[in-house]
Design a protein around this motif. Sequence first.
Motif, PDB file in Angstrom:
ATOM      1  N   LEU A  73       0.948  -1.154   0.150  1.00 46.19           N
ATOM      2  CA  LEU A  73      -0.252   0.197  -0.065  1.00 46.19           C
ATOM      3  C   LEU A  73       0.829   1.538  -0.003  1.00 46.19           C
ATOM      4  O   LEU A  73       1.745   1.608   0.919  1.00 46.19           O
ATOM      5  CB  LEU A  73      -0.935  -0.207   1.423  1.00 46.19           C
ATOM      6  CG  LEU A  73      -1.445   0.714   1.774  1.00 46.19           C
ATOM      7  CD1 LEU A  73      -3.044   0.936  -0.046  1.00 46.19           C
ATOM      8  CD2 LEU A  73      -2.866   0.922   2.702  1.00 46.19           C
ATOM      9  N   SER A 101      -4.629  11.976  -8.667  1.00 48.59           N
ATOM     10  CA  SER A 101      -4.357   9.954  -8.405  1.00 48.59           C
ATOM     11  C   SER A 101      -5.302  10.356 -10.347  1.00 48.59           C
ATOM     12  O   SER A 101      -5.137   8.691 -10.547  1.00 48.59           O
ATOM     13  CB  SER A 101      -5.879  10.264  -7.817  1.00 48.59           C
ATOM     14  OG  SER A 101      -5.535  10.024  -6.574  1.00 48.59           O
ATOM     15  N   PHE A 149      -6.898   4.740  -4.016  1.00 51.84           N
ATOM     16  CA  PHE A 149      -7.609   4.399  -3.123  1.00 51.84           C
ATOM     17  C   PHE A 149      -7.956   6.488  -3.235  1.00 51.84           C
ATOM     18  O   PHE A 149      -6.819   6.938  -2.936  1.00 51.84           O
ATOM     19  CB  PHE A 149      -7.284   4.349  -1.945  1.00 51.84           C
ATOM     20  CG  PHE A 149      -8.069   2.512  -1.774  1.00 51.84           C
ATOM     21  CD1 PHE A 149      -9.102   1.953  -1.616  1.00 51.84           C
ATOM     22  CD2 PHE A 149      -6.799   1.531  -1.583  1.00 51.84           C
ATOM     23  CE1 PHE A 149      -9.299   0.883  -1.327  1.00 51.84           C
ATOM     24  CE2 PHE A 149      -6.809   0.511  -1.786  1.00 51.84           C
ATOM     25  CZ  PHE A 149      -7.773   0.129  -2.229  1.00 51.84           C
ATOM     26  N   LEU A 207      -5.299   8.848   3.966  1.00 53.63           N
ATOM     27  CA  LEU A 207      -4.692   7.364   5.066  1.00 53.63           C
ATOM     28  C   LEU A 207      -6.175   7.092   5.674  1.00 53.63           C
ATOM     29  O   LEU A 207      -6.558   6.171   6.175  1.00 53.63           O
ATOM     30  CB  LEU A 207      -3.747   6.901   5.290  1.00 53.63           C
ATOM     31  CG  LEU A 207      -3.222   5.704   5.931  1.00 53.63           C
ATOM     32  CD1 LEU A 207      -3.248   4.702   5.272  1.00 53.63           C
ATOM     33  CD2 LEU A 207      -1.712   5.876   6.880  1.00 53.63           C
ATOM     34  N   LEU A 217      -9.092   6.099   5.479  1.00 52.55           N
ATOM     35  CA  LEU A 217      -9.211   4.844   3.555  1.00 52.55           C
ATOM     36  C   LEU A 217      -9.967   4.070   4.857  1.00 52.55           C
ATOM     37  O   LEU A 217     -10.128   3.641   6.065  1.00 52.55           O
ATOM     38  CB  LEU A 217      -7.823   4.452   3.534  1.00 52.55           C
ATOM     39  CG  LEU A 217      -7.805   3.008   3.244  1.00 52.55           C
ATOM     40  CD1 LEU A 217      -8.141   3.523   1.537  1.00 52.55           C
ATOM     41  CD2 LEU A 217      -6.684   2.311   3.435  1.00 52.55           C
ATOM     42  N   THR A 256     -10.779  -0.328   4.368  1.00 57.93           N
ATOM     43  CA  THR A 256     -11.198  -1.119   2.537  1.00 57.93           C
ATOM     44  C   THR A 256     -11.264  -2.515   3.860  1.00 57.93           C
ATOM     45  O   THR A 256     -10.556  -2.720   4.731  1.00 57.93           O
ATOM     46  CB  THR A 256      -9.552  -0.781   1.830  1.00 57.93           C
ATOM     47  OG1 THR A 256      -9.190  -2.435   1.150  1.00 57.93           O
ATOM     48  CG2 THR A 256      -8.260  -1.079   3.478  1.00 57.93           C
ATOM     49  N   VAL A 262       1.533   5.156  -0.206  1.00 54.46           N
ATOM     50  CA  VAL A 262       0.314   6.020   0.624  1.00 54.46           C
ATOM     51  C   VAL A 262       0.894   6.920   0.122  1.00 54.46           C
ATOM     52  O   VAL A 262       1.667   7.505   0.278  1.00 54.46           O
ATOM     53  CB  VAL A 262       0.624   5.652   2.753  1.00 54.46           C
ATOM     54  CG1 VAL A 262      -0.410   7.384   2.891  1.00 54.46           C
ATOM     55  CG2 VAL A 262      -0.013   4.962   2.698  1.00 54.46           C
ATOM     56  N   SER A 308      -8.015   9.398  -1.412  1.00 54.99           N
ATOM     57  CA  SER A 308      -8.787   9.147   0.000  1.00 54.99           C
ATOM     58  C   SER A 308      -7.140   9.338   0.668  1.00 54.99           C
ATOM     59  O   SER A 308      -6.533   8.726   0.267  1.00 54.99           O
ATOM     60  CB  SER A 308      -9.480   8.097   0.772  1.00 54.99           C
ATOM     61  OG  SER A 308     -10.000   7.917   2.197  1.00 54.99           O
ATOM     62  N   VAL A 354      -2.348   4.932  -2.148  1.00 55.53           N
ATOM     63  CA  VAL A 354      -3.226   6.029  -1.715  1.00 55.53           C
ATOM     64  C   VAL A 354      -3.280   7.528  -2.070  1.00 55.53           C
ATOM     65  O   VAL A 354      -1.793   8.150  -2.093  1.00 55.53           O
ATOM     66  CB  VAL A 354      -3.951   6.181  -0.036  1.00 55.53           C
ATOM     67  CG1 VAL A 354      -4.425   6.859   0.715  1.00 55.53           C
ATOM     68  CG2 VAL A 354      -3.965   3.616   0.467  1.00 55.53           C
TER      69      VAL A 354
END
Length: 288
Positions: free
Chosen positions: A68, A98, A112, A116, A119, A121, A70, A114, A91
């Motif tokens: 992941l 994005s 994502f 963190l 988030l 998920t 971030v 968003s 993220v």
Amino acid sequence: MDNNKVSSKEVGLEIGLVLGRFLFNTEHLHYGYWSPELQVKPSNLKYAQDLHSKLILESIPDGVQTILDVGSGSGGLAEKLITKGYQVHCVSPSEYLSNRIEENLGEKVHVFRSTLESLVTNETYDLVLFSESFQYVKVLKALAQVTNVLRKDGYLLVCDFFRKPGTGRRPLGGGHDWQLFKDKINRFPFQELLNQDITAETAPTMDVVSKFLDEVANPVRTLSVRYLNSNYPSIMKIFYWYFAKRIAKINRIYFSGSLTSEMFNRMKTYRLLSVSYTHLTLPTSDLV
């Protein structure tokens, strides 16, 4: 509060991407890693940034498959991770960045949109990575979220700068207090694997930024102000009055001569930090 209000930090990152792509042929938004033999000049920034990414890639523990990422910028590091065979989710709270990630990587990555902290998920990961994005999160909430999305015996890897204790935020802002960060991360079941100080190798990036400000940004600013003052004096008086504090802040940060490697070395500590995680039940009082 206006939930649609755009943050200055987000806009700053987007502007940084545009300038970096145009001036330095780079999609990265992070510092460079300047090895002793690498001359500190704008044309070498992209290579220094590639060395920075290489350092992170070499620090990923064996056995990691899912990551992941971030605060992924425009996806430059994510692309390198995918090329190495990792499965990567990003993220990113910025719509602009994005979009850039998805344009660059397509179906190779899931984004994502968003923060963190917000988030949602059900996914879990072998490693959570912050490459110069930890400075933007709320430490305790972010670390708690990291423990939620890490698999048992997973890893947290942070490559970012922190403020040296006692230095404050001026004249060079940014970053969490290093001692406070260490105190907070010690509340969680992490075991330190790597704690490498790379301040001296990253600080020269500030000299590249300073050179750009002195030779490009400041002359453009001076010429623009001279033109506007000459042609629209009444409007400019109102402008200076209304934005006096913001103008003073911009001048203090970008045009006071503070953005230098010397000042960075004095006030910041840039760390490559890796820790392993073992699932334990955390008392909620520890996260307040």
